[in-house]
Design a protein around this motif. Sequence first.
Motif, PDB file in Angstrom:
ATOM      1  N   MET A   1      -6.730  42.064  24.495  1.00  0.00           N
ATOM      2  CA  MET A   1      -5.837  41.047  25.074  1.00  0.00           C
ATOM      3  C   MET A   1      -5.041  40.385  23.957  1.00  0.00           C
ATOM      4  SD  MET A   1      -6.811  37.737  27.421  1.00  0.00           S
ATOM      5  CE  MET A   1      -7.470  38.792  28.695  1.00  0.00           C
ATOM      6  N   MET A   2      -3.731  40.209  24.173  1.00  0.00           N
ATOM      7  CA  MET A   2      -2.883  39.608  23.158  1.00  0.00           C
ATOM      8  C   MET A   2      -2.948  38.085  23.242  1.00  0.00           C
ATOM      9  SD  MET A   2       0.557  41.903  22.862  1.00  0.00           S
ATOM     10  CE  MET A   2       1.077  41.735  24.572  1.00  0.00           C
ATOM     11  N   SER A   3      -2.870  37.419  22.058  1.00  0.00           N
ATOM     12  CA  SER A   3      -2.819  35.972  22.031  1.00  0.00           C
ATOM     13  C   SER A   3      -1.483  35.499  22.588  1.00  0.00           C
ATOM     14  CB  SER A   3      -2.989  35.476  20.588  1.00  0.00           C
ATOM     15  OG  SER A   3      -1.864  35.847  19.815  1.00  0.00           O
ATOM     16  N   GLU A   4      -1.419  34.187  22.912  1.00  0.00           N
ATOM     17  CA  GLU A   4      -0.187  33.636  23.486  1.00  0.00           C
ATOM     18  C   GLU A   4       0.980  33.771  22.524  1.00  0.00           C
ATOM     19  OE1 GLU A   4       1.459  29.382  25.321  1.00  0.00           O
ATOM     20  OE2 GLU A   4      -0.686  29.722  25.031  1.00  0.00           O
ATOM     21  N   ASN A   5       0.739  33.480  21.227  1.00  0.00           N
ATOM     22  CA  ASN A   5       1.821  33.604  20.240  1.00  0.00           C
ATOM     23  C   ASN A   5       2.294  35.039  20.119  1.00  0.00           C
ATOM     24  OD1 ASN A   5       1.809  30.891  19.668  1.00  0.00           O
ATOM     25  ND2 ASN A   5       0.481  31.075  17.863  1.00  0.00           N
ATOM     26  N   ARG A   6       1.335  35.978  20.180  1.00  0.00           N
ATOM     27  CA  ARG A   6       1.697  37.395  20.081  1.00  0.00           C
ATOM     28  C   ARG A   6       2.517  37.821  21.292  1.00  0.00           C
ATOM     29  NH1 ARG A   6      -2.601  42.375  19.232  1.00  0.00           N
ATOM     30  NH2 ARG A   6      -1.064  44.022  18.842  1.00  0.00           N
ATOM     31  N   VAL A   7       2.120  37.358  22.460  1.00  0.00           N
ATOM     32  CA  VAL A   7       2.867  37.676  23.674  1.00  0.00           C
ATOM     33  C   VAL A   7       4.289  37.146  23.572  1.00  0.00           C
ATOM     34  CG1 VAL A   7       3.063  37.199  26.144  1.00  0.00           C
ATOM     35  CG2 VAL A   7       0.853  37.822  25.179  1.00  0.00           C
ATOM     36  N   ASP A   8       4.442  35.915  23.076  1.00  0.00           N
ATOM     37  CA  ASP A   8       5.779  35.328  22.920  1.00  0.00           C
ATOM     38  C   ASP A   8       6.647  36.159  21.985  1.00  0.00           C
ATOM     39  OD1 ASP A   8       5.069  33.280  24.601  1.00  0.00           O
ATOM     40  OD2 ASP A   8       4.674  31.825  23.017  1.00  0.00           O
ATOM     41  N   THR A   9       6.059  36.623  20.877  1.00  0.00           N
ATOM     42  CA  THR A   9       6.821  37.419  19.920  1.00  0.00           C
ATOM     43  C   THR A   9       7.235  38.758  20.524  1.00  0.00           C
ATOM     44  OG1 THR A   9       5.619  36.401  18.078  1.00  0.00           O
ATOM     45  CG2 THR A   9       6.791  38.448  17.619  1.00  0.00           C
ATOM     46  N   VAL A  10       6.297  39.410  21.205  1.00  0.00           N
ATOM     47  CA  VAL A  10       6.598  40.699  21.828  1.00  0.00           C
ATOM     48  C   VAL A  10       7.696  40.533  22.879  1.00  0.00           C
ATOM     49  CG1 VAL A  10       5.679  42.572  23.244  1.00  0.00           C
ATOM     50  CG2 VAL A  10       4.315  41.649  21.373  1.00  0.00           C
ATOM     51  N   GLU A  11       7.606  39.487  23.666  1.00  0.00           N
ATOM     52  CA  GLU A  11       8.629  39.249  24.694  1.00  0.00           C
ATOM     53  C   GLU A  11       9.990  38.953  24.067  1.00  0.00           C
ATOM     54  OE1 GLU A  11       7.073  36.206  27.217  1.00  0.00           O
ATOM     55  OE2 GLU A  11       5.793  37.596  28.342  1.00  0.00           O
ATOM     56  N   ARG A  12       9.988  38.262  22.935  1.00  0.00           N
ATOM     57  CA  ARG A  12      11.247  37.971  22.247  1.00  0.00           C
ATOM     58  C   ARG A  12      11.876  39.263  21.730  1.00  0.00           C
ATOM     59  NH1 ARG A  12      11.967  34.713  16.590  1.00  0.00           N
ATOM     60  NH2 ARG A  12      14.247  34.588  16.607  1.00  0.00           N
ATOM     61  N   ILE A  13      11.055  40.147  21.164  1.00  0.00           N
ATOM     62  CA  ILE A  13      11.573  41.432  20.677  1.00  0.00           C
ATOM     63  C   ILE A  13      12.085  42.268  21.839  1.00  0.00           C
ATOM     64  CG2 ILE A  13      10.963  43.613  19.551  1.00  0.00           C
ATOM     65  CD1 ILE A  13       8.955  42.019  17.852  1.00  0.00           C
ATOM     66  N   ALA A  14      11.321  42.300  22.931  1.00  0.00           N
ATOM     67  CA  ALA A  14      11.740  43.073  24.104  1.00  0.00           C
ATOM     68  C   ALA A  14      13.082  42.574  24.628  1.00  0.00           C
ATOM     69  CB  ALA A  14      10.670  43.000  25.185  1.00  0.00           C
ATOM     70  N   ALA A  15      13.248  41.262  24.683  1.00  0.00           N
ATOM     71  CA  ALA A  15      14.512  40.690  25.163  1.00  0.00           C
ATOM     72  C   ALA A  15      15.671  41.059  24.238  1.00  0.00           C
ATOM     73  CB  ALA A  15      14.386  39.166  25.275  1.00  0.00           C
ATOM     74  N   ALA A  16      15.412  41.037  22.920  1.00  0.00           N
ATOM     75  CA  ALA A  16      16.459  41.398  21.957  1.00  0.00           C
ATOM     76  C   ALA A  16      16.856  42.859  22.115  1.00  0.00           C
ATOM     77  CB  ALA A  16      15.965  41.133  20.535  1.00  0.00           C
ATOM     78  N   ILE A  17      15.894  43.713  22.388  1.00  0.00           N
ATOM     79  CA  ILE A  17      16.187  45.141  22.579  1.00  0.00           C
ATOM     80  C   ILE A  17      16.977  45.359  23.865  1.00  0.00           C
ATOM     81  CG2 ILE A  17      15.110  47.370  23.131  1.00  0.00           C
ATOM     82  CD1 ILE A  17      12.886  46.620  21.133  1.00  0.00           C
ATOM     83  N   LEU A  18      16.549  44.733  24.936  1.00  0.00           N
ATOM     84  CA  LEU A  18      17.225  44.926  26.218  1.00  0.00           C
ATOM     85  C   LEU A  18      18.662  44.416  26.200  1.00  0.00           C
ATOM     86  CD1 LEU A  18      14.285  43.988  28.627  1.00  0.00           C
ATOM     87  CD2 LEU A  18      15.168  46.281  28.128  1.00  0.00           C
ATOM     88  N   ALA A  19      18.928  43.448  25.314  1.00  0.00           N
ATOM     89  CA  ALA A  19      20.276  42.867  25.242  1.00  0.00           C
ATOM     90  C   ALA A  19      21.221  43.663  24.349  1.00  0.00           C
ATOM     91  CB  ALA A  19      20.184  41.425  24.732  1.00  0.00           C
ATOM     92  N   ARG A  20      20.725  44.723  23.703  1.00  0.00           N
ATOM     93  CA  ARG A  20      21.538  45.500  22.768  1.00  0.00           C
ATOM     94  C   ARG A  20      21.521  46.979  23.138  1.00  0.00           C
ATOM     95  NH1 ARG A  20      19.699  41.001  20.569  1.00  0.00           N
ATOM     96  NH2 ARG A  20      21.003  39.889  19.040  1.00  0.00           N
ATOM     97  N   GLN A  21      22.489  47.728  22.578  1.00  0.00           N
ATOM     98  CA  GLN A  21      22.645  49.120  22.993  1.00  0.00           C
ATOM     99  C   GLN A  21      22.370  50.124  21.867  1.00  0.00           C
ATOM    100  OE1 GLN A  21      22.997  50.345  25.945  1.00  0.00           O
ATOM    101  NE2 GLN A  21      23.228  52.483  25.276  1.00  0.00           N
ATOM    102  N   ARG A  22      22.768  49.798  20.637  1.00  0.00           N
ATOM    103  CA  ARG A  22      22.698  50.781  19.550  1.00  0.00           C
ATOM    104  C   ARG A  22      21.658  50.358  18.513  1.00  0.00           C
ATOM    105  NH1 ARG A  22      28.721  50.497  17.573  1.00  0.00           N
ATOM    106  NH2 ARG A  22      28.044  48.302  17.590  1.00  0.00           N
ATOM    107  N   PHE A  23      20.771  51.307  18.167  1.00  0.00           N
ATOM    108  CA  PHE A  23      19.659  50.981  17.274  1.00  0.00           C
ATOM    109  C   PHE A  23      19.505  52.022  16.171  1.00  0.00           C
ATOM    110  CE2 PHE A  23      18.826  48.994  21.290  1.00  0.00           C
ATOM    111  CZ  PHE A  23      18.283  47.757  20.956  1.00  0.00           C
ATOM    112  N   VAL A  24      19.094  51.541  15.001  1.00  0.00           N
ATOM    113  CA  VAL A  24      18.644  52.420  13.934  1.00  0.00           C
ATOM    114  C   VAL A  24      17.188  52.073  13.651  1.00  0.00           C
ATOM    115  CG1 VAL A  24      19.435  50.879  12.081  1.00  0.00           C
ATOM    116  CG2 VAL A  24      19.099  53.318  11.612  1.00  0.00           C
ATOM    117  N   LEU A  25      16.364  53.097  13.499  1.00  0.00           N
ATOM    118  CA  LEU A  25      14.943  52.911  13.224  1.00  0.00           C
ATOM    119  C   LEU A  25      14.639  53.428  11.821  1.00  0.00           C
ATOM    120  CD1 LEU A  25      13.385  54.273  16.552  1.00  0.00           C
ATOM    121  CD2 LEU A  25      14.420  52.038  16.109  1.00  0.00           C
ATOM    122  N   SER A  26      13.736  52.752  11.117  1.00  0.00           N
ATOM    123  CA  SER A  26      13.332  53.231   9.801  1.00  0.00           C
ATOM    124  C   SER A  26      11.919  52.759   9.503  1.00  0.00           C
ATOM    125  CB  SER A  26      14.305  52.745   8.713  1.00  0.00           C
ATOM    126  OG  SER A  26      14.061  53.431   7.493  1.00  0.00           O
TER     127      SER A  26
END
Length: 336
Positions: A1-26
Amino acid sequence: MMSENRVDTVERIAAAILARQRFVLSSHARPDGDAIGSQLAMAYALDALGKQVVIVNHDAVPSPLKAFPGTDRIVVAEHADADFDASIIMECSSLERTGVTGLDRGLVINIDHHQGNTGYGAINWFDPSAAACAEMVFDLIVALGVRLTPTIATHLYVGILTDTGSFHYSGISAHTFDICRVLVEAGVDPPRVARAVFDSNTLGRLRLFGAVLSSIELAHDGRLAIMRVDQEMAAAAGGTYDDTEGLINLPLTVREIRASIFFKELGPGDYRVSLRSKGSIDVAAVAKQFGGGGHKNASGCGVRGDYSAARRALLDAMAPAIAAGLAQDPDVPALA
């Protein structure tokens, strides 16, 4: 189970990804199974969301990992030329460790579990309790609502299998096995993955293992194994430096040996040093003294200068780490 802070961070990253189209991974230079598995799992998840994805690494995929799908989409380069809205950097304690420039031209998302992460991203998710970066990527993919296909699940499993040393290292938790259960249910074939990763040796690799192991040295009452390889030795065995992957772990199969050091000569007076340990011996703290880092039981660094001097410096640094580890794990006898 993820902690509340971890959940907040994951949700923030997910929102940032969903709001953008082009990505580079490294990920970090000289990528390992966790770096490659995490990148490709993330890439396929972004594909499923209809995003544009480019993967750029400084170095090529290790040969055993080329058996898995998608490795041919990884671009080997020193600069990220593609246009992108955000970069997702995984398994990397600093942006410089990628060896790739130009990754900071958009939003930088930093996902890592290594001690000493510098917090270089606009969004930073650092979780040293994760056994592998792939654990974190799993949680992010779930948060994105992407279905775990057999391909995505396999890449995540490769990351976890390799970064835990086949479930040998500390840091493994119930969450690790919960994830692996879900991955198997999603279509991972663990025996097939293990055979691809660990049973794809060449004869040159086997001979090189023998050459290096035949010259193994012991120090600190037989608790520490020291190995060395150079290009001449590799060529004579009919192998390459890529063939030494995993070799550093073999001395740790000896009950009394608690840590190992492996020097790879990159050039005159230039060495890449890998450090491994078991139990409570913290090799990450040792690597940090030489400008490197990693995990408690698996780390690395670079050293320059005369081999004898470099060897002595590493042995001196390992002495207190071994002593501290043995104080916590005193049940293993020394070699006679």
